[in-house]
Motif scaffolding. Structure first.
Motif, PDB file in Angstrom:
ATOM      1  N   UNK A 180      49.231  42.955  -6.715  1.00 24.21           N
ATOM      2  CA  UNK A 180      48.346  42.630  -7.829  1.00 24.21           C
ATOM      3  C   UNK A 180      48.358  41.124  -7.986  1.00 24.21           C
ATOM      4  N   UNK A 181      47.201  40.577  -8.370  1.00 21.73           N
ATOM      5  CA  UNK A 181      47.131  39.134  -8.572  1.00 21.73           C
ATOM      6  C   UNK A 181      46.069  38.771  -9.602  1.00 21.73           C
ATOM      7  N   UNK A 182      46.241  37.575 -10.157  1.00 24.45           N
ATOM      8  CA  UNK A 182      45.278  37.009 -11.091  1.00 24.45           C
ATOM      9  C   UNK A 182      44.620  35.817 -10.417  1.00 24.45           C
ATOM     10  N   UNK A 183      43.338  35.660 -10.672  1.00 26.88           N
ATOM     11  CA  UNK A 183      42.593  34.527 -10.119  1.00 26.88           C
ATOM     12  C   UNK A 183      41.476  34.176 -11.089  1.00 26.88           C
ATOM     13  N   UNK A 229      44.873  28.944   4.735  1.00 23.38           N
ATOM     14  CA  UNK A 229      45.367  29.926   3.773  1.00 23.38           C
ATOM     15  C   UNK A 229      46.840  29.647   3.521  1.00 23.38           C
ATOM     16  N   UNK A 230      47.243  29.778   2.273  1.00 27.21           N
ATOM     17  CA  UNK A 230      48.645  29.616   1.883  1.00 27.21           C
ATOM     18  C   UNK A 230      49.047  30.834   1.078  1.00 27.21           C
ATOM     19  N   UNK A 231      50.242  31.360   1.372  1.00 29.51           N
ATOM     20  CA  UNK A 231      50.725  32.582   0.730  1.00 29.51           C
ATOM     21  C   UNK A 231      52.189  32.414   0.354  1.00 29.51           C
ATOM     22  N   UNK A 232      52.494  32.579  -0.930  1.00 26.74           N
ATOM     23  CA  UNK A 232      53.878  32.651  -1.407  1.00 26.74           C
ATOM     24  C   UNK A 232      54.027  34.054  -1.995  1.00 26.74           C
ATOM     25  N   UNK A 233      54.306  35.017  -1.116  1.00 33.09           N
ATOM     26  CA  UNK A 233      54.219  36.437  -1.460  1.00 33.09           C
ATOM     27  C   UNK A 233      55.433  36.906  -2.259  1.00 33.09           C
ATOM     28  N   UNK A 234      55.363  36.654  -3.555  1.00 36.01           N
ATOM     29  CA  UNK A 234      56.376  37.113  -4.503  1.00 36.01           C
ATOM     30  C   UNK A 234      55.730  37.084  -5.877  1.00 36.01           C
ATOM     31  N   UNK A 235      56.271  37.863  -6.797  1.00 36.12           N
ATOM     32  CA  UNK A 235      55.737  37.840  -8.151  1.00 36.12           C
ATOM     33  C   UNK A 235      55.903  36.440  -8.716  1.00 36.12           C
ATOM     34  N   UNK A 236      54.812  35.866  -9.211  1.00 36.86           N
ATOM     35  CA  UNK A 236      54.804  34.488  -9.696  1.00 36.86           C
ATOM     36  C   UNK A 236      54.455  33.485  -8.612  1.00 36.86           C
ATOM     37  N   UNK A 237      54.383  33.943  -7.356  1.00 35.45           N
ATOM     38  CA  UNK A 237      54.020  33.069  -6.240  1.00 35.45           C
ATOM     39  C   UNK A 237      52.516  32.834  -6.202  1.00 35.45           C
ATOM     40  N   UNK A 238      52.123  31.701  -5.641  1.00 34.78           N
ATOM     41  CA  UNK A 238      50.709  31.333  -5.575  1.00 34.78           C
ATOM     42  C   UNK A 238      50.128  31.642  -4.202  1.00 34.78           C
ATOM     43  N   UNK A 239      48.807  31.823  -4.185  1.00 42.22           N
ATOM     44  CA  UNK A 239      48.085  31.934  -2.921  1.00 42.22           C
ATOM     45  C   UNK A 239      46.818  31.106  -3.026  1.00 42.22           C
ATOM     46  N   UNK A 289      45.071  31.935  -6.716  1.00 46.49           N
ATOM     47  CA  UNK A 289      45.593  32.680  -7.840  1.00 46.49           C
ATOM     48  C   UNK A 289      47.090  32.848  -7.740  1.00 46.49           C
ATOM     49  N   UNK A 290      47.600  33.774  -8.536  1.00 45.50           N
ATOM     50  CA  UNK A 290      49.033  34.017  -8.634  1.00 45.50           C
ATOM     51  C   UNK A 290      49.307  35.512  -8.502  1.00 45.50           C
ATOM     52  N   UNK A 317      41.570  39.759 -12.575  1.00 40.87           N
ATOM     53  CA  UNK A 317      42.690  40.512 -12.024  1.00 40.87           C
ATOM     54  C   UNK A 317      42.202  41.348 -10.840  1.00 40.87           C
ATOM     55  N   UNK A 318      43.069  41.498  -9.844  1.00 39.12           N
ATOM     56  CA  UNK A 318      42.758  42.381  -8.712  1.00 39.12           C
ATOM     57  C   UNK A 318      44.006  43.155  -8.329  1.00 39.12           C
ATOM     58  N   UNK A 319      43.794  44.332  -7.775  1.00 41.09           N
ATOM     59  CA  UNK A 319      44.876  45.176  -7.281  1.00 41.09           C
ATOM     60  C   UNK A 319      44.498  45.665  -5.892  1.00 41.09           C
ATOM     61  N   UNK A 320      45.440  45.556  -4.958  1.00 37.82           N
ATOM     62  CA  UNK A 320      45.242  46.007  -3.589  1.00 37.82           C
ATOM     63  C   UNK A 320      46.261  47.100  -3.313  1.00 37.82           C
ATOM     64  N   UNK A 321      45.783  48.276  -2.921  1.00 35.02           N
ATOM     65  CA  UNK A 321      46.658  49.394  -2.587  1.00 35.02           C
ATOM     66  C   UNK A 321      46.562  49.691  -1.097  1.00 35.02           C
ATOM     67  N   UNK A 322      47.709  49.988  -0.491  1.00 32.41           N
ATOM     68  CA  UNK A 322      47.813  50.349   0.914  1.00 32.41           C
ATOM     69  C   UNK A 322      48.279  51.800   0.961  1.00 32.41           C
TER      70      UNK A 322
END
Length: 143
Positions: A83-86, A44-54, A71-72, A90-95
């Motif tokens: 929120x991310x696009x793949x 798994x790879x995570x660039x956790x910022x707006x515009x970042x990829x996973x 996605x991004x 689109x998906x949204x995760x709420x905590x």
């Protein structure tokens, strides 16, 4: 069907910071990101910022098939929302903290290949694995 939203959620009996960390950390993602016992996430790879990829590489344990889920990130509000696009979806995760833990809710665009119930069940199974992993990690640390 492509415009339909599917929502799944789970309750994690753990502090918000731990829940967030387990959701966005590659080492944790490889431990919980599978819909069934015969699948696993090998990286798994995570660039956790707006515009970042996973990206997560999901494979059948018998080696018969695999795919990349990538996605991004389009919105990142730490310990609150992702929120991310793949693949054009689109998906949204709420905590949502409360009652001694955190409700994690994921809403995502359905795709046209598989039935809605199959998609919901798969994403729910992954989220349930996430809750079990996070709770076990936190209780193991507290022991």
């Amino acid at each position: 069907m492509a415009n339909e939203k599917i929502t799944v959620e789970t309750f994690v009996a753990a502090p918000l910071g731990d829940v967030w960390h387990a959701y966005v950390t590659p080492e944790d993602i490889t431990q919980w990101n599978a819909a069934s016992d015969d699948w696993h996430t090998t990286r798994a790879e995570v660039d956790l910022r707006e515009g970042g990829a996973f990206s997560s590489r999901m494979e059948a344990k018998d080696g018969s098939m695999g795919f990349d889920f990538a996605g991004t990130y389009t919105k990142v509000r730490p310990e609150s929302e992702i929120e991310y696009e793949f693949g054009g979806r689109h998906a949204q995760v709420d905590f949502v903290p409360g009652n001694g833990g955190v409700t994690v809710r994921v809403a995502f665009d359905a795709e046209d290949t598989h039935p809605i119930e199959m998609q919901r069940d798969g994403w729910q199974a992954i989220l349930d694995n996430f809750a079990r992993h996070t709770e076990a990690k936190v209780s193991g640390r507290d022991a």
